[in-house]
Scaffold this active site. Structure first.
Site, mmCIF file in Angstrom:
data_model
loop_
_atom_site.group_PDB
_atom_site.id
_atom_site.type_symbol
_atom_site.label_atom_id
_atom_site.label_comp_id
_atom_site.label_asym_id
_atom_site.label_seq_id
_atom_site.Cartn_x
_atom_site.Cartn_y
_atom_site.Cartn_z
ATOM 1 N N CYS A 67 39.535 8.226 63.967
ATOM 2 C CA CYS A 67 38.495 8.823 63.124
ATOM 3 C C CYS A 67 39.093 10.014 62.376
ATOM 4 C CB CYS A 67 37.352 9.334 63.994
ATOM 5 S SG CYS A 67 36.655 8.075 65.033
ATOM 6 N N ARG B 13 43.988 7.001 57.501
ATOM 7 C CA ARG B 13 43.948 6.881 58.963
ATOM 8 C C ARG B 13 43.267 5.590 59.398
ATOM 9 N NH1 ARG B 13 44.370 12.090 61.382
ATOM 10 N NH2 ARG B 13 43.048 11.541 63.118
ATOM 11 N N TRP C 17 36.513 5.309 63.231
ATOM 12 C CA TRP C 17 37.292 4.170 63.717
ATOM 13 C C TRP C 17 36.650 3.822 65.048
ATOM 14 C CZ3 TRP C 17 41.217 0.920 62.402
ATOM 15 C CH2 TRP C 17 41.878 0.241 63.417
ATOM 16 N N ASN D 145 36.033 12.887 66.881
ATOM 17 C CA ASN D 145 37.152 11.952 66.893
ATOM 18 C C ASN D 145 37.652 11.912 68.326
ATOM 19 O OD1 ASN D 145 39.442 10.456 66.579
ATOM 20 N ND2 ASN D 145 40.660 12.086 65.624
ATOM 21 N N GLY D 146 37.578 10.758 68.974
ATOM 22 C CA GLY D 146 38.066 10.651 70.354
ATOM 23 C C GLY D 146 37.166 9.724 71.153
ATOM 24 N N GLU E 129 61.180 -9.770 69.840
ATOM 25 C CA GLU E 129 60.462 -8.740 69.067
ATOM 26 C C GLU E 129 61.455 -7.860 68.320
ATOM 27 O OE1 GLU E 129 57.662 -8.220 67.991
ATOM 28 O OE2 GLU E 129 57.614 -6.092 67.504
ATOM 29 N N LYS F 7 61.530 -7.263 64.256
ATOM 30 C CA LYS F 7 61.491 -5.927 63.637
ATOM 31 C C LYS F 7 62.623 -5.776 62.633
ATOM 32 C CE LYS F 7 58.158 -4.667 64.297
ATOM 33 N NZ LYS F 7 57.496 -5.718 64.967
ATOM 34 N N GLU G 201 62.178 -8.111 59.504
ATOM 35 C CA GLU G 201 61.027 -7.934 58.606
ATOM 36 C C GLU G 201 61.086 -6.627 57.834
ATOM 37 O OE1 GLU G 201 57.067 -7.584 60.197
ATOM 38 O OE2 GLU G 201 57.787 -6.756 62.064
ATOM 39 N N HIS H 189 74.600 -22.100 74.882
ATOM 40 C CA HIS H 189 74.131 -23.389 74.345
ATOM 41 C C HIS H 189 74.089 -23.372 72.823
ATOM 42 C CE1 HIS H 189 73.133 -24.511 78.440
ATOM 43 N NE2 HIS H 189 72.688 -23.284 78.569
ATOM 44 N N LYS I 42 49.809 -6.684 56.114
ATOM 45 C CA LYS I 42 49.519 -6.133 57.443
ATOM 46 C C LYS I 42 48.664 -7.102 58.242
ATOM 47 C CE LYS I 42 49.484 -3.385 60.873
ATOM 48 N NZ LYS I 42 50.696 -3.404 61.728
HETATM 49 C C1 AGP Z 1 54.759 -7.853 63.159
HETATM 50 O O1 AGP Z 1 55.477 -6.656 62.937
HETATM 51 C C2 AGP Z 1 54.015 -8.293 61.931
HETATM 52 N N1 AGP Z 1 53.234 -7.279 61.384
HETATM 53 C C3 AGP Z 1 53.271 -9.627 62.161
HETATM 54 O O2 AGP Z 1 54.132 -10.510 62.840
HETATM 55 C C4 AGP Z 1 51.982 -9.508 62.990
HETATM 56 O O3 AGP Z 1 52.284 -9.182 64.325
HETATM 57 C C5 AGP Z 1 51.264 -10.870 62.943
HETATM 58 O O4 AGP Z 1 50.926 -11.142 61.604
HETATM 59 C C6 AGP Z 1 49.991 -10.905 63.807
HETATM 60 O O5 AGP Z 1 49.084 -9.969 63.321
HETATM 61 P P1 AGP Z 1 47.802 -9.595 64.236
HETATM 62 O O6 AGP Z 1 48.347 -8.991 65.497
HETATM 63 O O7 AGP Z 1 47.018 -8.626 63.421
HETATM 64 O O8 AGP Z 1 47.060 -10.876 64.521
#
Ligand code: AGP
Length: 615
Positions: free
Chosen positions: A2, A27, A75, A101-102, A488, A492, A495, A511, A610
């Site tokens: 928030c 935010r 939020w 906020n909290g 993961e 990172k 991407e 393998h 996102k």
């Molecule tokens: C990961 O860094 C990416 N932003 C992407 O793989 C993301 O995790 C994926 O699109 C899933 O998104 P969500 O967790 O909002 O469902």
């Protein structure tokens, strides 16, 4: 998170507060509102949706007068996003208003007590409970607003940054802080309030930052008074001259949202287990699981559906849930699951993991599962998101808004929620004994502190990134709980830096991937002193025999790997079950610095969104 904004002075409060709320939009929020006092009437205008919707509603209402105001972007943590749950909240008398906020963890018990005393509540929020608790204390003690706020805060458990206004004393705003940020801007015969300085930087660069456990009385034509909530000790008012640009302020002084969010992880994990991991009572409280416990404990299997980083969190969960509960777990890419005509029965429990709660493939997988009679449990970061509303039950991560496209704190808070679920189910099924349960919950309670220590590897990660930033490929290897961490880490790097990277189980190297290894190939190996450590050491030796460059993530004090690897990042010792919460941090920082050195758009990498709300 928030956002809160406040103003008391000679200007038109509605424009100061509205423009201030706009500065806090970064935010992330789902609703907005403000309260204005024009010397006679206190008027609250609030709405679900954006600040622009609030602005329109305010213009249409005509309630724009006043030189005192408080405003809020919400939020949601308690209560779905709607007009009624938006802030500010009135007290029952209509004389007090509050923005917050909290999270107040014990709001339910306080609400029940106040209800017995005749208070009525219009919203589902913890914040409305707090403002009526303040009113109840005022009515009982006749104390000033500041002291009443102080006594009320002594009764609450949780995190807050609040601003409270009382029409009976209209030249004052009282603020207080614990766990959420709050800044006071000092103008000439005027004061500003903000979750950070961005709402008032255009008016003044003089600010006071409240510390945790402090309450302050801000009165026109008087000096600010600050004192400690617990012991009344007066606090000297230290005014800072801010040098940060507006943009830097929004990022909390970090260069990118991604770096800010990497550093927010200790608090994000704490916020996620707050009110759920009750260490003193030695128990885990999760309503969504408790109300459906038999569904979980009698399930034939748990199917996890997710995408991207959330899928990696699901893979970590597979190891944890199977290890602690002996319930079979399958982890499915939602995009595959939705189309491959999977076998789903009413004895299946589906766990859908999604930071945004809007990912189209995950949503489709949920709908398919429900059509086949399965029970669906959601793990989302956005309250009231589509997936959160579509699932039968769920548990939110409390990571706060994640602005950077590359997911970081969402990953570690998802693992936190899934670990809590596994622990709760394991104890209920008696597949773990009490000692194991206690050992794990006390270690989980230590993770935020250990994560803060892990973040000390930032400069080492930067130095290593400088060496390998021009690589064209990179391998990430891990075993057991850290195989998903390797995946993961690879995601990172690729991407945000656009360097091709792959994650593999360390033993899989033989393998095929080992053919790739030469002196130009950096290989990141998670080699903590847990699980099959000796076998991972052998993998490192195999890599070195082929001139590969090894970047090893090791447990602090490791000497074996140190003698073999080209670079070492040490992290604090922890249990293997919880190690992904720490081992992922150096990989996040390595990828972040590599992308920055390559001048990539770290927060908004090319081709990425996102939230992937379309197929
Ligand atoms: C990961 O860094 C990416 N932003 C992407 O793989 C993301 O995790 C994926 O699109 C899933 O998104 P969500 O967790 O909002 O469902």
């Amino acid at each position: 998170m928030c956002g809160i904004v406040g103003y008391i002075g000679h200007r038109d409060a509605s424009s100061v507060v509205l423009e201030g709320l706009k500065k806090l939009e970064y935010r992330g929020y789902d609703s907005a509102g403000l309260a204005l006092y024009d010397g006679e009437i206190l008027k609250v205008t609030k709405t679900k949706g954006k600040v622009s919707a609030l602005e329109n509603k305010l213009q249409n209402s005509g309630n724009t007068d006043g030189s005192i105001g408080i405003g809020h972007t919400r939020w949601a943590t308690h209560g779905v996003p709607n007009d009624e749950n938006s802030h500010p909240h009135y007290s029952n008398s209509g004389e007090l208003v509050i923005i917050h906020n909290g999270i107040i963890e014990n709001y339910d018990s306080i609400r029940k007590e106040l209800t017995k005393r005749g208070y009525q509540f219009k919203s589902d929020t913890d914040t409305e409970v707090l403002v009526n608790l303040i009113e109840e204390i005022q009515n009982k003690t006749n104390l000033k607003l500041g002291e009443s706020v102080q006594l009320a805060l002594k009764e609450v458990v949780g995190a807050y940054a609040i601003a409270v206004f009382d029409v009976k004393k209209p030249n004052e705003i009282v603020v207080a802080k614990l766990g959420s940020p709050l800044a006071i801007g000092i103008g000439t015969n005027e004061y500003f309030i903000g979750s950070d300085a961005s709402p008032f930087l255009e008016y003044t660069n003089k600010a006071i930052y409240l510390e945790d456990g402090q309450v302050a009385s801000i009165r026109l034509n008087k000096s600010i008074k600050i004192w400690e909530i617990d012991n009344n000790r007066p606090i000297p008012v230290l005014v800072q001259e801010l040098k940060m640009s507006l943009e830097a302020t929004e990022k909390g002084g970090y260069e990118h949202f991604m770096l800010k969010e990497i550093y927010e992880q200790p608090n994000a994990i704490k916020d996620t287990y707050r009110g759920r991991l009750l260490i003193n009572e030695k128990l885990i409280k999760m309503a969504g699981v408790e109300e459906n416990l038999e569904r979980f404990t009698n399930a034939d299997r748990i199917i996890i559906v997710a995408c991207g980083t959330s899928w990696h969190a699901g893979l970590v969960a597979e190891y944890i849930i199977e290890d602690l509960t002996r319930i079979p777990v399958e982890v499915e890419y939602a995009s595959e699951f939705r189309y491959r005509n999977p076998i789903i029965t009413s004895k299946d429990v589906i766990i859908a993991i999604s930071q945004s709660g809007e990912t189209a493939d995950t949503l489709a997988a949920i709908k398919l599962a429900k059509q086949n009679g399965a029970f669906v449990f959601g793990v989302c970061n956005v309250v009231g998101s589509t997936i959160a509303r579509e699932t039968n039950a769920g548990a939110y991560t409390h990571a706060g808004p994640e602005i950077g496209v590359a997911s970081t704190k969402a990953f570690t808070t998802q693992i936190t929620v899934l670990t809590l679920i596994a622990l709760k189910l394991g104890l209920a099924k008696k597949t773990i004994d009490n000692n194991t349960f206690l050992r794990l919950i006390s270690e989980l309670n230590e993770i935020p502190e250990k994560l803060i220590k892990t973040l000390n590897c930032n400069n080492t990660a930067l130095d290593i990134a400088k060496v390998y930033k021009n690589s064209t490929n990179c391998l990430f290897l891990g075993r057991g709980y850290n195989f998903p961490v390797a995946l993961e880490g690879a995601l990172k790097l690729k991407e945000i830096s656009y360097i091709h990277a792959e994650g593999y189980p360390a033993a899989e190297m033989k393998h095929g991937p080992i053919a790739l290894i030469d002196e130009n190939m950096p290989i990141v190996v998670v080699a903590i002193n847990k699980g099959h450590y000796e076998k991972t050491v052998s993998n490192i030796q195999e890599i070195k025999a082929r001139k590969g460059k090894v970047i090893a993530i090791v447990t602090e004090g490791d000497i074996t790997v140190k003698e073999l690897a080209d670079h070492v990042i040490e992290i604090p010792e922890t249990l293997e079950t919880l190690s992904p919460l720490l081992t992922t941090i150096p990989l996040q920082l390595f990828s972040y610095h590599t992308a920055v050195l390559l001048n990539k758009n770290v927060d908004q990498p090319r081709n990425l969104a996102k939230s992937v709300t379309v197929e």
